[in-house]
Design a protein around this motif. Sequence first.
Motif, PDB file in Angstrom:
ATOM      1  N   ALA A  58      -3.924  24.846 -35.709  1.00  0.00           N
ATOM      2  CA  ALA A  58      -5.075  24.812 -34.790  1.00  0.00           C
ATOM      3  C   ALA A  58      -5.822  26.135 -34.793  1.00  0.00           C
ATOM      4  N   GLU A  59      -5.053  27.257 -34.861  1.00  0.00           N
ATOM      5  CA  GLU A  59      -5.705  28.569 -34.858  1.00  0.00           C
ATOM      6  C   GLU A  59      -6.512  28.777 -36.131  1.00  0.00           C
ATOM      7  N   VAL A  60      -5.959  28.356 -37.259  1.00  0.00           N
ATOM      8  CA  VAL A  60      -6.684  28.487 -38.519  1.00  0.00           C
ATOM      9  C   VAL A  60      -7.941  27.634 -38.508  1.00  0.00           C
ATOM     10  N   ALA A  61      -7.829  26.418 -37.981  1.00  0.00           N
ATOM     11  CA  ALA A  61      -8.982  25.512 -37.933  1.00  0.00           C
ATOM     12  C   ALA A  61     -10.116  26.107 -37.109  1.00  0.00           C
ATOM     13  N   ASP A  62      -9.776  26.833 -36.040  1.00  0.00           N
ATOM     14  CA  ASP A  62     -10.812  27.422 -35.189  1.00  0.00           C
ATOM     15  C   ASP A  62     -11.571  28.535 -35.891  1.00  0.00           C
ATOM     16  N   GLU A  63     -10.974  29.114 -36.941  1.00  0.00           N
ATOM     17  CA  GLU A  63     -11.636  30.184 -37.675  1.00  0.00           C
ATOM     18  C   GLU A  63     -12.570  29.652 -38.755  1.00  0.00           C
ATOM     19  N   LEU A  64     -12.524  28.366 -39.027  1.00  0.00           N
ATOM     20  CA  LEU A  64     -13.355  27.791 -40.074  1.00  0.00           C
ATOM     21  C   LEU A  64     -14.802  27.646 -39.604  1.00  0.00           C
ATOM     22  N   ASP A  65     -15.714  27.671 -40.570  1.00  0.00           N
ATOM     23  CA  ASP A  65     -17.121  27.371 -40.302  1.00  0.00           C
ATOM     24  C   ASP A  65     -17.344  25.880 -40.538  1.00  0.00           C
ATOM     25  N   ARG A  66     -18.297  25.344 -39.802  1.00  0.00           N
ATOM     26  CA  ARG A  66     -18.606  23.914 -39.956  1.00  0.00           C
ATOM     27  C   ARG A  66     -20.102  23.714 -40.158  1.00  0.00           C
ATOM     28  N   THR A  67     -20.415  22.730 -40.951  1.00  0.00           N
ATOM     29  CA  THR A  67     -21.801  22.301 -41.142  1.00  0.00           C
ATOM     30  C   THR A  67     -21.894  20.843 -40.727  1.00  0.00           C
ATOM     31  N   LEU A  68     -22.756  20.569 -39.778  1.00  0.00           N
ATOM     32  CA  LEU A  68     -23.012  19.208 -39.312  1.00  0.00           C
ATOM     33  C   LEU A  68     -24.465  18.904 -39.645  1.00  0.00           C
ATOM     34  N   ALA A  69     -24.680  17.961 -40.543  1.00  0.00           N
ATOM     35  CA  ALA A  69     -26.032  17.735 -41.068  1.00  0.00           C
ATOM     36  C   ALA A  69     -26.397  16.262 -41.047  1.00  0.00           C
ATOM     37  N   ASP A 159     -27.542   9.664 -55.010  1.00  0.00           N
ATOM     38  CA  ASP A 159     -27.487  10.900 -55.801  1.00  0.00           C
ATOM     39  C   ASP A 159     -28.093  12.058 -55.019  1.00  0.00           C
ATOM     40  N   PHE A 160     -29.170  11.785 -54.294  1.00  0.00           N
ATOM     41  CA  PHE A 160     -29.854  12.806 -53.488  1.00  0.00           C
ATOM     42  C   PHE A 160     -28.918  13.330 -52.400  1.00  0.00           C
ATOM     43  N   VAL A 161     -28.219  12.407 -51.734  1.00  0.00           N
ATOM     44  CA  VAL A 161     -27.266  12.798 -50.691  1.00  0.00           C
ATOM     45  C   VAL A 161     -26.155  13.656 -51.282  1.00  0.00           C
ATOM     46  N   ALA A 162     -25.582  13.203 -52.405  1.00  0.00           N
ATOM     47  CA  ALA A 162     -24.474  13.933 -53.027  1.00  0.00           C
ATOM     48  C   ALA A 162     -24.901  15.326 -53.469  1.00  0.00           C
ATOM     49  N   LEU A 163     -26.111  15.451 -54.008  1.00  0.00           N
ATOM     50  CA  LEU A 163     -26.609  16.747 -54.479  1.00  0.00           C
ATOM     51  C   LEU A 163     -26.677  17.752 -53.337  1.00  0.00           C
ATOM     52  N   ASN A 164     -27.224  17.320 -52.192  1.00  0.00           N
ATOM     53  CA  ASN A 164     -27.360  18.224 -51.054  1.00  0.00           C
ATOM     54  C   ASN A 164     -26.010  18.556 -50.429  1.00  0.00           C
ATOM     55  N   VAL A 165     -25.128  17.569 -50.321  1.00  0.00           N
ATOM     56  CA  VAL A 165     -23.808  17.826 -49.745  1.00  0.00           C
ATOM     57  C   VAL A 165     -23.031  18.807 -50.609  1.00  0.00           C
ATOM     58  N   ASN A 166     -23.094  18.655 -51.915  1.00  0.00           N
ATOM     59  CA  ASN A 166     -22.393  19.589 -52.796  1.00  0.00           C
ATOM     60  C   ASN A 166     -22.973  20.990 -52.701  1.00  0.00           C
ATOM     61  N   LYS A 170     -20.763  24.290 -51.481  1.00  0.00           N
ATOM     62  CA  LYS A 170     -20.741  25.580 -52.173  1.00  0.00           C
ATOM     63  C   LYS A 170     -20.971  26.717 -51.184  1.00  0.00           C
ATOM     64  N   GLN A 171     -21.875  26.515 -50.223  1.00  0.00           N
ATOM     65  CA  GLN A 171     -22.119  27.532 -49.205  1.00  0.00           C
ATOM     66  C   GLN A 171     -20.865  27.771 -48.360  1.00  0.00           C
ATOM     67  N   LEU A 172     -20.026  26.743 -48.222  1.00  0.00           N
ATOM     68  CA  LEU A 172     -18.791  26.841 -47.458  1.00  0.00           C
ATOM     69  C   LEU A 172     -17.597  27.238 -48.329  1.00  0.00           C
ATOM     70  N   SER A 173     -17.883  27.741 -49.524  1.00  0.00           N
ATOM     71  CA  SER A 173     -16.843  28.190 -50.474  1.00  0.00           C
ATOM     72  C   SER A 173     -15.927  27.049 -50.890  1.00  0.00           C
ATOM     73  N   GLN A 174     -16.477  25.839 -50.943  1.00  0.00           N
ATOM     74  CA  GLN A 174     -15.711  24.673 -51.343  1.00  0.00           C
ATOM     75  C   GLN A 174     -16.196  24.176 -52.698  1.00  0.00           C
ATOM     76  N   VAL A 204     -15.319  28.144 -45.361  1.00  0.00           N
ATOM     77  CA  VAL A 204     -15.591  29.539 -45.019  1.00  0.00           C
ATOM     78  C   VAL A 204     -16.966  29.886 -45.561  1.00  0.00           C
ATOM     79  N   MET A 205     -17.904  30.129 -44.665  1.00  0.00           N
ATOM     80  CA  MET A 205     -19.282  30.365 -45.069  1.00  0.00           C
ATOM     81  C   MET A 205     -19.389  31.645 -45.888  1.00  0.00           C
ATOM     82  N   GLN A 206     -20.124  31.561 -46.992  1.00  0.00           N
ATOM     83  CA  GLN A 206     -20.333  32.727 -47.831  1.00  0.00           C
ATOM     84  C   GLN A 206     -21.119  33.782 -47.060  1.00  0.00           C
ATOM     85  N   ASP A 207     -20.854  35.064 -47.395  1.00  0.00           N
ATOM     86  CA  ASP A 207     -21.550  36.151 -46.708  1.00  0.00           C
ATOM     87  C   ASP A 207     -23.048  36.084 -46.917  1.00  0.00           C
TER      88      ASP A 207
END
Length: 383
Positions: A58-69, A159-166, A170-174, A204-207
């Motif tokens: 739970a503590e690790v999860a709270d340190e993560l960044d999230r994107t809700l789009a 394809d448009f959805v997948a392109l933007n999600v990917n 990448k911004q989330l270091s995934q 984890v959001m890139q700097d």
Amino acid sequence: MPILPGFIFMLTLLFRRSPSHVTLAVLLLGCLACQPQEEIKSYTVERTRPPREPFVAAEVADELDRTLAAMLPLGDQVYFFKLVGKAPAVNRHREEFNEFVAGVSKADSAEQPLTWKLPEGWTEKGPSEMRLNTVVIPDEAGTIEIAVSSLPLSGNWEDFVALNVNRWLKQLSQGELPRQTILNLTKEVKTDAGPATVIELAGVMQDTMPMNPHGGTTAASPPAKSVPEQSQTVLPIAPAANAEFTFDTPEGWQPGRVSAMRKAAFLVADGDRQAEFTVIDLPASGGAQITDVTANVQRWAAQVGLPVDDKLAELVKEIDIDGMQGSFVELVGPEGTDPRQAMLAAMVVREEKVWFFKLFGEAALVERETENFRKFVDSVRFK
């Protein structure tokens, strides 16, 4: 083959060929048997460091960044509503976000194609050159923002959805995900303007995030001090190109970070003084907040700390950009501000796009580079 069975096999062969050699072989076998056998030994040593603390998920999860789009297609445009923040903050406003998206409806105005109702306490910053609008959400840990932007719809919707999600992954270091996996993670939210596709991502959001409509950072951020002094070599003036236009690079301008939105970018530095030059294009269908010169100048003035009033329109001058009439403005922040910033900006409407050329940074350096800015703009040739 193990040693002893192998030796016996060899002994058999010797006996068949020459019985006289058997005695020698037996002696060798005896010597082999006399060899000391290796033993497995175990040791006990004292721990040199304390045991690691138990892993608390739970503590690790709270340190993560999230994107809700949310992605809402409307005609040939797709409108994006993107909330970025730490997991606890996003968790606190997830329901409000979904309700906000569900309340989006189609407007009658071509300049403002969508309308929505803000929950209590939410405010709007208004448009910027990177966003159609920014919605500010108050939170116990500060404020978080919903970036509202749009892009032309291109190709297949999935394809448009997948392109933007990917891109967001990448911004989330995934790493990237397969299209079908992404589609399985999305959900549909009904709005009066049509169905919106919503997805939530963690990482984890890139700097340094890409400065595009989906980046989650504001366009008003001053350029980062990322150019070391030793990199200030003089570049030759040579034409450069991308898919849509060519230009000449002024002396001393170092290549900057480009992206899908940044068609060209350069960094200029003199010691600790920094400035950044960018070229971006936005769809003219975005409305007056994109195409109107006065609205843009007022927004740029706020970025350098100038008061926003009707007098700013007097600063706008005409400028020629590849044979087309554009607009140019020079904005210098008030004396006494630290850092004192300035901006040179030109814009021109070409076909269905508005092109922006901006140099933004430390005031003295920006003023020094005015001639180079004009040389760059004069050299632009659209294809």
